[in-house]
Design a protein around this motif. Structure first.
Motif, PDB file in Angstrom:
ATOM      1  N   PRO A 540       0.982  -1.156   0.111  1.00  0.00           N
ATOM      2  CA  PRO A 540       0.046  -0.123  -0.038  1.00  0.00           C
ATOM      3  C   PRO A 540       0.854   1.247  -0.275  1.00  0.00           C
ATOM      4  CG  PRO A 540       0.003  -0.846   2.189  1.00  0.00           C
ATOM      5  CD  PRO A 540       0.804  -1.830   1.428  1.00  0.00           C
ATOM      6  N   LEU A 541       0.203   2.415  -0.287  1.00  0.00           N
ATOM      7  CA  LEU A 541       0.771   3.688  -0.123  1.00  0.00           C
ATOM      8  C   LEU A 541       1.925   3.932  -0.964  1.00  0.00           C
ATOM      9  CD1 LEU A 541       0.209   3.801   3.766  1.00  0.00           C
ATOM     10  CD2 LEU A 541      -1.323   4.636   2.037  1.00  0.00           C
ATOM     11  N   GLY A 542       2.381   3.272  -1.907  1.00  0.00           N
ATOM     12  CA  GLY A 542       3.441   3.146  -2.937  1.00  0.00           C
ATOM     13  C   GLY A 542       4.627   2.708  -2.276  1.00  0.00           C
ATOM     14  N   LEU A 543       4.202   2.248  -1.339  1.00  0.00           N
ATOM     15  CA  LEU A 543       5.739   1.487  -0.701  1.00  0.00           C
ATOM     16  C   LEU A 543       6.283   0.446  -1.777  1.00  0.00           C
ATOM     17  CD1 LEU A 543       4.675   0.974   3.058  1.00  0.00           C
ATOM     18  CD2 LEU A 543       6.533   2.200   2.363  1.00  0.00           C
ATOM     19  N   GLN A 544       7.718   0.231  -1.589  1.00  0.00           N
ATOM     20  CA  GLN A 544       8.143  -0.834  -2.501  1.00  0.00           C
ATOM     21  C   GLN A 544       8.772  -1.935  -1.465  1.00  0.00           C
ATOM     22  OE1 GLN A 544       7.897  -0.877  -5.804  1.00  0.00           O
ATOM     23  NE2 GLN A 544       6.652   0.831  -5.536  1.00  0.00           N
ATOM     24  N   GLY A 545       8.617  -3.046  -2.082  1.00  0.00           N
ATOM     25  CA  GLY A 545       9.054  -4.308  -0.784  1.00  0.00           C
ATOM     26  C   GLY A 545       9.121  -5.468  -1.714  1.00  0.00           C
ATOM     27  N   TYR A 546       9.119  -6.603  -0.766  1.00  0.00           N
ATOM     28  CA  TYR A 546       8.916  -7.836  -1.157  1.00  0.00           C
ATOM     29  C   TYR A 546       7.595  -8.746  -1.016  1.00  0.00           C
ATOM     30  CZ  TYR A 546      13.599  -6.689  -2.364  1.00  0.00           C
ATOM     31  OH  TYR A 546      14.804  -5.967  -2.982  1.00  0.00           O
ATOM     32  N   PHE A 547       7.348 -10.057  -1.579  1.00  0.00           N
ATOM     33  CA  PHE A 547       6.223 -10.669  -1.048  1.00  0.00           C
ATOM     34  C   PHE A 547       7.041 -12.323  -0.916  1.00  0.00           C
ATOM     35  CE2 PHE A 547       5.196  -7.387  -3.804  1.00  0.00           C
ATOM     36  CZ  PHE A 547       3.987  -6.576  -3.069  1.00  0.00           C
ATOM     37  N   ASP A 548       8.072 -12.308  -0.805  1.00  0.00           N
ATOM     38  CA  ASP A 548       8.777 -13.795  -0.373  1.00  0.00           C
ATOM     39  C   ASP A 548       9.840 -13.501   0.563  1.00  0.00           C
ATOM     40  OD1 ASP A 548       9.278 -16.568  -1.629  1.00  0.00           O
ATOM     41  OD2 ASP A 548      11.446 -15.591  -1.546  1.00  0.00           O
ATOM     42  N   TYR A 549       9.763 -14.283   1.744  1.00  0.00           N
ATOM     43  CA  TYR A 549      10.716 -14.045   2.753  1.00  0.00           C
ATOM     44  C   TYR A 549      12.142 -14.280   2.548  1.00  0.00           C
ATOM     45  CZ  TYR A 549      12.974 -14.831   7.352  1.00  0.00           C
ATOM     46  OH  TYR A 549      13.981 -14.912   8.452  1.00  0.00           O
ATOM     47  N   LYS A 550      12.406 -15.219   1.708  1.00  0.00           N
ATOM     48  CA  LYS A 550      13.847 -15.625   1.547  1.00  0.00           C
ATOM     49  C   LYS A 550      14.333 -14.412   0.544  1.00  0.00           C
ATOM     50  CE  LYS A 550      13.630 -20.725   1.698  1.00  0.00           C
ATOM     51  NZ  LYS A 550      14.037 -21.984   1.019  1.00  0.00           N
ATOM     52  N   GLU A 551      13.556 -14.111  -0.448  1.00  0.00           N
ATOM     53  CA  GLU A 551      13.987 -12.931  -1.278  1.00  0.00           C
ATOM     54  C   GLU A 551      14.447 -11.640  -0.589  1.00  0.00           C
ATOM     55  OE1 GLU A 551      12.848 -11.154  -5.629  1.00  0.00           O
ATOM     56  OE2 GLU A 551      11.456 -11.617  -4.230  1.00  0.00           O
ATOM     57  N   ALA A 552      13.436 -11.190   0.362  1.00  0.00           N
ATOM     58  CA  ALA A 552      13.431 -10.259   1.251  1.00  0.00           C
ATOM     59  C   ALA A 552      14.615 -10.259   2.243  1.00  0.00           C
ATOM     60  CB  ALA A 552      12.248  -9.869   1.888  1.00  0.00           C
ATOM     61  N   LYS A 553      14.854 -11.362   3.073  1.00  0.00           N
ATOM     62  CA  LYS A 553      15.970 -11.565   3.604  1.00  0.00           C
ATOM     63  C   LYS A 553      17.402 -11.348   3.130  1.00  0.00           C
ATOM     64  CE  LYS A 553      18.192 -14.926   6.717  1.00  0.00           C
ATOM     65  NZ  LYS A 553      18.233 -16.185   7.387  1.00  0.00           N
ATOM     66  N   GLU A 554      17.463 -11.552   1.959  1.00  0.00           N
ATOM     67  CA  GLU A 554      18.705 -11.656   0.941  1.00  0.00           C
ATOM     68  C   GLU A 554      18.811 -10.196   0.465  1.00  0.00           C
ATOM     69  OE1 GLU A 554      18.604 -14.160  -2.397  1.00  0.00           O
ATOM     70  OE2 GLU A 554      18.578 -15.901  -1.260  1.00  0.00           O
ATOM     71  N   ALA A 555      17.871  -9.382   0.400  1.00  0.00           N
ATOM     72  CA  ALA A 555      17.759  -8.010   0.085  1.00  0.00           C
ATOM     73  C   ALA A 555      18.270  -7.117   1.354  1.00  0.00           C
ATOM     74  CB  ALA A 555      16.549  -7.500  -0.599  1.00  0.00           C
ATOM     75  N   ALA A 556      17.666  -7.325   2.539  1.00  0.00           N
ATOM     76  CA  ALA A 556      17.749  -6.754   3.749  1.00  0.00           C
ATOM     77  C   ALA A 556      19.518  -7.013   3.957  1.00  0.00           C
ATOM     78  CB  ALA A 556      16.887  -7.201   4.955  1.00  0.00           C
ATOM     79  N   ILE A 557      19.828  -8.156   4.096  1.00  0.00           N
ATOM     80  CA  ILE A 557      21.445  -8.221   4.328  1.00  0.00           C
ATOM     81  C   ILE A 557      22.121  -7.360   3.325  1.00  0.00           C
ATOM     82  CG2 ILE A 557      23.188  -9.843   4.078  1.00  0.00           C
ATOM     83  CD1 ILE A 557      21.249 -11.822   4.965  1.00  0.00           C
ATOM     84  N   LYS A 558      21.736  -7.421   2.063  1.00  0.00           N
ATOM     85  CA  LYS A 558      22.566  -6.531   1.167  1.00  0.00           C
ATOM     86  C   LYS A 558      22.430  -5.106   0.991  1.00  0.00           C
ATOM     87  CE  LYS A 558      22.963  -5.935  -3.917  1.00  0.00           C
ATOM     88  NZ  LYS A 558      22.537  -6.525  -5.235  1.00  0.00           N
TER      89      LYS A 558
END
Length: 687
Positions: A540-558
């Motif tokens: 919502p609200l124009g936020l950008q992010g992820y919908f898969d936990y593993k993908e999001a975890k890798e992106a957060a570490i990076k």
């Protein structure tokens, strides 16, 4: 302040213990009727759902694309039986929700019931399958997926044998394997409610909560209808009936007895029409009236015609011959004369009271059987009481204000209001069928124009055809004009995307608005992320992010940021409320976009994944095939919770638990800001 802080702390502490464990607010049971049906016979599989107090369960009979999770029951196919027709929900409640869903959904409180007819094809029968539903609470703000399997095994020719037993299996409980060679089903899950054996009488359970809610609803609706009746007394069509009533009763010798009968007849005539509607109305008919484009367009046209008529373009009257014939009957006097006098009053006043009475009936049609009757009783009582008094005391007429310009002013203001309300019906049809004729800013523009016209009229800047020449501005008109102007000023920011919470439920949903001013510093409009599942899932609200936990975890570490996990659902009302009222706050929105990697895990999404990604859950032994089932299983196994919304802050660099106690539904923006800031502090201070 200390007391408030203590209460807040207790609430959060209680919330933590509540949200940190799995809950099952709706428990399923089932039975087959009749017992051991013969081959070729059609039986009925009856599902009962016991729903905890303060919770509700979505039904099965509304548009699955609306948003909430529609209850479904899937059956395992085999040659021992066949389905007859579709799953049927028994008398669910119906609610129109424009603010969140933009349409009408059905639901149960207390106890829900679903029925499915089956035809028995063999002597040895096994009926099995799974149910999928969702239960939500307006008190805690949580939504919980309710899933499980059922199985009934029996022999249609057995005499005096063991009766088959139904087995309850909730999402949070392990599912026992059912032996293919056994004619009985395994034991009932310990945390589930006792279940009736197949063939036992299905008792009609009615919870105290449902009864109390219905009584309160009817009680409130009675006074709403009563207020509409008193409002109807201000319409100009009613005023000429006062001297007619007094004139009639000055010639009667029945005294107060006939006067009270006169009021009673007025009530009975109105209630009669309410009873007719109640006879034909039901859950499906109510849903048809509230959502289908035909009745909503019809109501739109009717309200527009009445509104334009009130403004002075033309007069709506019943055929004069019909009214004259009824009026002639009233001249006979006595009991028959009193009845026809009441009938004449209802008919003659129809052109003014019709829209108000019609509004009561339309609203009542969305409720239980008694609601139209109760609504018309309240409306007619307010209408009948003063006319009964006029009949008792004819001399009161001499003290009444003379009919004149003020009556026409009331009529014109009501006309403008009728026009505004007409577009509400058009909006319902527009949202349900996705015509995009009345998006949010278009609807607001119409209402702003209508209430601006009311303001200008009351201030005397514009006039209508039947206005008198008196231009004097009274105190009452000044106050009403100022109130209308204040309402216009309140609506104006909505044209640029302001939420206008005071009009929740009246306006089309926010996602229909084309133009919105940025809620924060503009950081919410970050570069788009081409993430997994982003082709059909959005934040919502124009936020950008992820919908898969593993993908999001890798992106957060990076990125060197903590991970914000949003366990949510398409049908989670309070998830949408948190997004609209809390996430939209500039401080929250900026923090989420700049300081966290956001991942939204939809726990009710029905997208079936490739078979190579399927797995069997260690929690319940079921194969998890859909995206939603896998996200929910992850929430349960990793965080021991099965309710949404559920917000978790993780340090992606460590295989540990949450940095802070997870947060659920909490509309306090300051609490959420503190939660996010504390997560950032812990992440940055950790090595």
């Amino acid at each position: 302040m200390k007391i408030k802080s203590i209460l807040t702390s207790l609430f959060l502490l209680f919330g933590f213990f509540l949200f940190a464990e799995k809950i099952t607010p709706a428990k399923w049971s089932w039975t087959l009727k009749p017992v051991n049906p013969k081959v070729g016979e059609v039986a009925e599989l009856i599902f009962k759902v016991k729903i905890d107090k303060g919770w509700y369960l979505y039904s099965s009979d509304f548009d699955p694309n609306l948003g909430p999770v529609v209850t479904t029951v899937s059956f395992d196919k085999n040659s021992s039986y066949s389905l007859v027709g579709n799953l049927k929900a028994i008398n669910p409640h119906s609610k129109l929700d424009q603010e969140i869903w933009g349409g009408t959904y059905t639901y149960f409180t207390g106890v829900g019931e679903f029925r499915q007819k089956v035809k028995i094809l063999q002597e040895k029968v096994k009926i099995s399958g799974a149910y999928d539903s969702q239960s939500c609470s307006n008190e805690s703000g949580l939504c919980v997926p309710i899933k499980g399997v059922f199985s009934i095994v029996f022999s249609s020719q057995s005499v005096g044998g063991s009766e088959p037993v139904s087995k309850v299996s909730e999402q949070s409980e392990p599912v026992s394997k059912v032996s293919e060679q056994s004619e009985q089903v395994g034991k009932v899950s310990e945390q589930s409610e006792p279940v009736s054996k197949v063939g036992e009488p299905v008792s009609e359970i009615k919870s105290d909560e449902r009864r109390q809610t219905s009584e309160e609803s009817l009680f409130s609706f009675f006074f709403i209808a009563l207020g509409a009746g008193f409002l109807a007394l201000l319409t100009p069509c009613v005023y000429p009936l006062i001297p007619m009533t007094v004139s009639f009763f000055t010639k009667q010798s029945g005294g107060k007895g006939l006067a009270f009968l006169y009021g009673a007849f007025i009530v009975l005539i109105y209630v009669f029409f309410g009873t007719i509607l109640a006879f034909f109305a039901g859950a499906s008919f109510a849903n048809f009236l509230s959502t289908h484009w035909i009745p909503n367009l019809l109501f739109f046209v009717i309200f527009m015609l009445f509104g334009i008529s009130f403004l002075g373009a033309f007069e709506i009257v019943l055929p004069s011959n019909f009214v004259n014939q009824v009026d002639a009957k009233s001249d006979k006097g006595g009991l028959i004369g009193v009845f026809f006098m009441a009938f004449t009053l209802v008919l003659v006043s129809f052109s003014c009271t019709g829209p108000l009475a019609g509004s009561i009936l339309i609203a009542a049609s969305q409720g239980v059987f008694l609601k139209p009757i109760v609504g018309m009783l309240g409306f007619s009582l307010a209408f009948a009481i003063p006319f009964t008094l006029f009949a008792i005391f004819p001399g009161v007429l001499n003290k009444m204000p003379k009919s004149g310009g003020w009556m026409n002013e009331v009529k014109v203001v009501l006309g403008f209001l009728e026009v505004a309300l007409a577009f509400k019906f058009l909006s319902v049809a527009d949202q349900v069928y996705h015509w995009h004729l009345l998006d949010r800013e278009v609807f607001l523009a119409i209402w702003i124009a209508v209430f601006t016209a009311i303001t200008l009229y009351l201030f005397g800047i514009i006039t209508m055809p039947h206005d008198s020449g008196n231009k004097k501005l009274s105190v009452t008109r000044s106050l009403l004009a100022t109130s209308s102007l204040a309402f216009v000023l309140y609506m104006m920011p909505g044209m640029w995307g302001a939420p206008l919470k005071g009009l929740s439920g009246w306006l089309p949903p926010m996602n229909t608005q084309d133009f919105k001013m940025s809620a924060g510093s503009g950081n919410a409009e970050a570069a788009k992320i081409n993430s997994k599942y982003s082709d059909f899932l959005k934040l919502p609200l124009g936020l950008q992010g992820y919908f898969d936990y593993k993908e999001a975890k890798e992106a957060a570490i990076k990125a060197g940021k903590p991970l914000f996990i949003d366990f949510t659902g398409h049908g989670c009302v309070n998830c949408r409320k948190m997004e609209e009222y809390v996430w939209s706050d500039p401080k929250v929105l900026k923090t989420l976009q700049e300081d966290y990697v956001v991942v939204a895990l939809y726990c009710d999404d029905k997208t079936e994944l490739p078979s190579t990604e399927w797995y069997t859950s260690k929690v319940d032994g079921q194969v998890k095939k859909t995206l939603g089932d896998q996200n929910l299983d992850f929430q349960i196994t990793r965080f021991d919770s099965n309710a949404q919304p559920h917000y978790v802050l993780l340090d992606p660099r460590k295989e540990e638990g949450p940095m802070l106690k997870p947060v659920a539904f909490d509309p306090d923006v300051n609490h959420f800001v503190k939660f996010l800031n504390e997560g950032i502090r812990i992440y940055r201070s950790s090595k």
